[in-house]
Design a protein around this motif. Structure first.
Motif, PDB file in Angstrom:
ATOM      1  N   ALA A  27       0.849  -1.197   0.000  1.00  0.00           N
ATOM      2  CA  ALA A  27       0.000   0.000   0.000  1.00  0.00           C
ATOM      3  C   ALA A  27       0.878   1.238   0.000  1.00  0.00           C
ATOM      4  O   ALA A  27       1.983   1.230   0.540  1.00  0.00           O
ATOM      5  N   THR A  28       0.357   2.289  -0.606  1.00  0.00           N
ATOM      6  CA  THR A  28       1.008   3.599  -0.588  1.00  0.00           C
ATOM      7  C   THR A  28      -0.013   4.592  -0.072  1.00  0.00           C
ATOM      8  O   THR A  28      -1.108   4.697  -0.620  1.00  0.00           O
ATOM      9  N   LEU A  29       0.345   5.292   0.985  1.00  0.00           N
ATOM     10  CA  LEU A  29      -0.565   6.249   1.615  1.00  0.00           C
ATOM     11  C   LEU A  29       0.003   7.649   1.479  1.00  0.00           C
ATOM     12  O   LEU A  29       1.204   7.863   1.633  1.00  0.00           O
ATOM     13  N   ARG A  30      -0.884   8.594   1.212  1.00  0.00           N
ATOM     14  CA  ARG A  30      -0.466   9.990   1.059  1.00  0.00           C
ATOM     15  C   ARG A  30      -1.385  10.890   1.874  1.00  0.00           C
ATOM     16  O   ARG A  30      -2.522  10.542   2.152  1.00  0.00           O
ATOM     17  N   GLY A  31      -0.872  12.056   2.213  1.00  0.00           N
ATOM     18  CA  GLY A  31      -1.677  13.099   2.852  1.00  0.00           C
ATOM     19  C   GLY A  31      -2.249  12.699   4.203  1.00  0.00           C
ATOM     20  O   GLY A  31      -1.549  12.144   5.050  1.00  0.00           O
ATOM     21  N   ALA A  32      -3.534  12.979   4.378  1.00  0.00           N
ATOM     22  CA  ALA A  32      -4.205  12.743   5.657  1.00  0.00           C
ATOM     23  C   ALA A  32      -4.235  11.259   6.013  1.00  0.00           C
ATOM     24  O   ALA A  32      -4.135  10.884   7.185  1.00  0.00           O
ATOM     25  N   ARG A  33      -4.374  10.399   5.013  1.00  0.00           N
ATOM     26  CA  ARG A  33      -4.383   8.957   5.285  1.00  0.00           C
ATOM     27  C   ARG A  33      -3.045   8.505   5.843  1.00  0.00           C
ATOM     28  O   ARG A  33      -2.984   7.671   6.750  1.00  0.00           O
ATOM     29  N   ALA A  34      -1.951   9.040   5.312  1.00  0.00           N
ATOM     30  CA  ALA A  34      -0.624   8.683   5.806  1.00  0.00           C
ATOM     31  C   ALA A  34      -0.450   9.141   7.252  1.00  0.00           C
ATOM     32  O   ALA A  34       0.070   8.392   8.084  1.00  0.00           O
ATOM     33  N   GLU A  35      -0.900  10.343   7.559  1.00  0.00           N
ATOM     34  CA  GLU A  35      -0.799  10.856   8.925  1.00  0.00           C
ATOM     35  C   GLU A  35      -1.626  10.016   9.900  1.00  0.00           C
ATOM     36  O   GLU A  35      -1.183   9.706  10.999  1.00  0.00           O
ATOM     37  N   LYS A  36      -2.830   9.647   9.479  1.00  0.00           N
ATOM     38  CA  LYS A  36      -3.698   8.830  10.329  1.00  0.00           C
ATOM     39  C   LYS A  36      -3.072   7.452  10.573  1.00  0.00           C
ATOM     40  O   LYS A  36      -3.081   6.941  11.694  1.00  0.00           O
ATOM     41  N   PHE A  37      -2.502   6.867   9.521  1.00  0.00           N
ATOM     42  CA  PHE A  37      -1.839   5.572   9.667  1.00  0.00           C
ATOM     43  C   PHE A  37      -0.677   5.666  10.652  1.00  0.00           C
ATOM     44  O   PHE A  37      -0.533   4.809  11.533  1.00  0.00           O
ATOM     45  N   LEU A  38       0.172   6.683  10.504  1.00  0.00           N
ATOM     46  CA  LEU A  38       1.334   6.825  11.388  1.00  0.00           C
ATOM     47  C   LEU A  38       0.917   6.973  12.837  1.00  0.00           C
ATOM     48  O   LEU A  38       1.541   6.397  13.731  1.00  0.00           O
ATOM     49  N   ALA A  39      -0.148   7.721  13.075  1.00  0.00           N
ATOM     50  CA  ALA A  39      -0.641   7.882  14.449  1.00  0.00           C
ATOM     51  C   ALA A  39      -1.099   6.544  15.015  1.00  0.00           C
ATOM     52  O   ALA A  39      -0.799   6.216  16.174  1.00  0.00           O
ATOM     53  N   GLU A  40      -1.809   5.751  14.221  1.00  0.00           N
ATOM     54  CA  GLU A  40      -2.274   4.441  14.682  1.00  0.00           C
ATOM     55  C   GLU A  40      -1.114   3.486  14.906  1.00  0.00           C
ATOM     56  O   GLU A  40      -1.100   2.729  15.879  1.00  0.00           O
ATOM     57  N   ALA A  41      -0.149   3.482  13.987  1.00  0.00           N
ATOM     58  CA  ALA A  41       0.981   2.558  14.080  1.00  0.00           C
ATOM     59  C   ALA A  41       1.836   2.839  15.306  1.00  0.00           C
ATOM     60  O   ALA A  41       2.375   1.913  15.913  1.00  0.00           O
ATOM     61  N   GLU A  42       1.961   4.098  15.688  1.00  0.00           N
ATOM     62  CA  GLU A  42       2.775   4.450  16.851  1.00  0.00           C
ATOM     63  C   GLU A  42       2.064   4.131  18.155  1.00  0.00           C
ATOM     64  O   GLU A  42       2.718   3.875  19.163  1.00  0.00           O
ATOM     65  N   GLN A  43       0.742   4.114  18.165  1.00  0.00           N
ATOM     66  CA  GLN A  43      -0.003   3.871  19.397  1.00  0.00           C
ATOM     67  C   GLN A  43      -0.261   2.389  19.661  1.00  0.00           C
ATOM     68  O   GLN A  43      -0.289   1.964  20.810  1.00  0.00           O
ATOM     69  N   GLY A  44      -0.473   1.609  18.604  1.00  0.00           N
ATOM     70  CA  GLY A  44      -0.851   0.209  18.794  1.00  0.00           C
ATOM     71  C   GLY A  44       0.191  -0.746  18.272  1.00  0.00           C
ATOM     72  O   GLY A  44       1.352  -0.395  18.054  1.00  0.00           O
ATOM     73  N   ASP A  45      -0.243  -1.981  18.055  1.00  0.00           N
ATOM     74  CA  ASP A  45       0.610  -3.014  17.488  1.00  0.00           C
ATOM     75  C   ASP A  45       0.799  -2.704  16.006  1.00  0.00           C
ATOM     76  O   ASP A  45      -0.125  -2.829  15.210  1.00  0.00           O
ATOM     77  N   ALA A  46       1.994  -2.287  15.624  1.00  0.00           N
ATOM     78  CA  ALA A  46       2.251  -1.820  14.260  1.00  0.00           C
ATOM     79  C   ALA A  46       1.969  -2.912  13.224  1.00  0.00           C
ATOM     80  O   ALA A  46       1.442  -2.628  12.153  1.00  0.00           O
ATOM     81  N   GLN A  47       2.312  -4.168  13.516  1.00  0.00           N
ATOM     82  CA  GLN A  47       2.066  -5.254  12.567  1.00  0.00           C
ATOM     83  C   GLN A  47       0.575  -5.419  12.298  1.00  0.00           C
ATOM     84  O   GLN A  47       0.141  -5.558  11.158  1.00  0.00           O
ATOM     85  N   LEU A  48      -0.224  -5.381  13.337  1.00  0.00           N
ATOM     86  CA  LEU A  48      -1.669  -5.527  13.192  1.00  0.00           C
ATOM     87  C   LEU A  48      -2.268  -4.336  12.449  1.00  0.00           C
ATOM     88  O   LEU A  48      -3.136  -4.495  11.586  1.00  0.00           O
ATOM     89  N   VAL A  49      -1.791  -3.142  12.744  1.00  0.00           N
ATOM     90  CA  VAL A  49      -2.276  -1.938  12.070  1.00  0.00           C
ATOM     91  C   VAL A  49      -1.955  -2.005  10.576  1.00  0.00           C
ATOM     92  O   VAL A  49      -2.816  -1.728   9.734  1.00  0.00           O
ATOM     93  N   MET A  50      -0.726  -2.416  10.233  1.00  0.00           N
ATOM     94  CA  MET A  50      -0.361  -2.513   8.816  1.00  0.00           C
ATOM     95  C   MET A  50      -1.174  -3.588   8.106  1.00  0.00           C
ATOM     96  O   MET A  50      -1.592  -3.398   6.963  1.00  0.00           O
ATOM     97  N   ALA A  51      -1.429  -4.700   8.766  1.00  0.00           N
ATOM     98  CA  ALA A  51      -2.242  -5.756   8.163  1.00  0.00           C
ATOM     99  C   ALA A  51      -3.652  -5.250   7.888  1.00  0.00           C
ATOM    100  O   ALA A  51      -4.229  -5.505   6.832  1.00  0.00           O
ATOM    101  N   ARG A  52      -4.193  -4.512   8.824  1.00  0.00           N
ATOM    102  CA  ARG A  52      -5.552  -3.990   8.661  1.00  0.00           C
ATOM    103  C   ARG A  52      -5.612  -2.951   7.546  1.00  0.00           C
ATOM    104  O   ARG A  52      -6.527  -2.965   6.726  1.00  0.00           O
ATOM    105  N   TRP A  53      -4.648  -2.069   7.484  1.00  0.00           N
ATOM    106  CA  TRP A  53      -4.644  -1.012   6.464  1.00  0.00           C
ATOM    107  C   TRP A  53      -4.435  -1.559   5.064  1.00  0.00           C
ATOM    108  O   TRP A  53      -4.912  -0.990   4.093  1.00  0.00           O
TER     109      TRP A  53
END
Length: 74
Positions: A27-53
């Motif tokens: 996946a390639t994320l840009r703009g607001a989606r990228a920022e939202k992803f980074l916030a989620e990845a830093e707070q939770g289990d990054a592997q699970l967040v990436m799998a979900r995204w």
């Protein structure tokens, strides 16, 4: 259900985030989606967040699908 693994992400200078799974771009994320992803990845289990995204997580029907006649080995 096994935990997801093999994911990584890279922040690029232009604000783009590229998520890879086992070395291949998932996946390639840009703009607001990228920022939202980074916030989620830093707070939770990054592997699970990436799998979900990326949509690359188990749905729970793998065992049933394996038993389907078209998926059986002949």
């Amino acid at each position: 259900m096994p935990r997801p693994f093999g994911f990584s992400y890279e922040r690029r200078g232009d604000g783009t985030v590229v998520i890879t799974h086992r070395g291949r771009a998932a996946a390639t994320l840009r703009g607001a989606r990228a920022e939202k992803f980074l916030a989620e990845a830093e707070q939770g289990d990054a592997q699970l967040v990436m799998a979900r995204w990326t949509g690359a997580y188990k749905f729970g029907n793998e065992r049933v699908a394996r038993e389907h006649s078209r998926n059986r080995r002949r």
